[in-house]
Design an enzyme around this catalytic site. Structure first.
Site, mmCIF file in Angstrom:
data_model
loop_
_atom_site.group_PDB
_atom_site.id
_atom_site.type_symbol
_atom_site.label_atom_id
_atom_site.label_comp_id
_atom_site.label_asym_id
_atom_site.label_seq_id
_atom_site.Cartn_x
_atom_site.Cartn_y
_atom_site.Cartn_z
ATOM 1 N N HIS A 48 0.832 -1.191 0.000
ATOM 2 C CA HIS A 48 0.000 0.000 0.000
ATOM 3 C C HIS A 48 0.871 1.246 0.000
ATOM 4 C CE1 HIS A 48 0.719 -0.736 4.347
ATOM 5 N NE2 HIS A 48 0.848 0.588 4.379
ATOM 6 N N ALA A 49 0.225 2.405 -0.139
ATOM 7 C CA ALA A 49 0.879 3.714 -0.017
ATOM 8 C C ALA A 49 0.045 4.541 0.948
ATOM 9 C CB ALA A 49 0.958 4.408 -1.377
#
Length: 134
Positions: A48-49
């Site tokens: 994820h970011a």
């Protein structure tokens, strides 16, 4: 801000070493601390970011790799020293993999958990990075 390895002060003593994370070590106010452990062989974390959150990762025990992608290039950083941490600013896709047996990853974060801060799909990350981001 770019990702980078930051040394953590180490106080050496014959009885055992001590490292301290204070306000001068990480460039953000600490709002959350959590850790990953007992990661099964072959398992990956992350994927994820973050839109706003900055993180500082430390291998307290063992080792693991952090794969960072800024949308145009990928970098792999191996963490294996408890007196060094990896600063990951917002806007980086990250994956944690290749955990050694007994590895412990400490994460120091700039924000409390908010699901809205996570981008969990890589194509959505690219869209945000290059089209939606102010």
């Amino acid at each position: 801000m770019k990702h980078k390895i930051i040394p953590i002060p180490k106080i050496e003593d014959r009885r055992g070493n001590l490292s301290v994370i204070e306000k001068d070590v990480v460039p953000f106010a600490i709002k959350r601390v959590y850790y990953l452990y007992d990661v099964p062989a072959g398992a990956e974390r992350g994927g994820h970011a973050h839109i706003a959150q900055h993180e500082f990762l430390i291998a307290l025990s063992g080792s693991f790799e952090v794969v960072l992608n800024n949308g145009t290039e990928t970098t792999i950083v191996t963490l294996n020293k408890p007196y060094e941490g990896l600063l990951i600013p917002n806007g980086y896709w990250r994956e944690l993999k290749n955990f050694s047996s007994g590895a412990v990853c400490l994460v120091v974060a700039s924000e409390v958990f908010e699901e809205e801060d996570y981008i969990r799909n890589y194509n959505d990350f690219l869209e945000w990075k290059f089209n939606d981001k102010p």
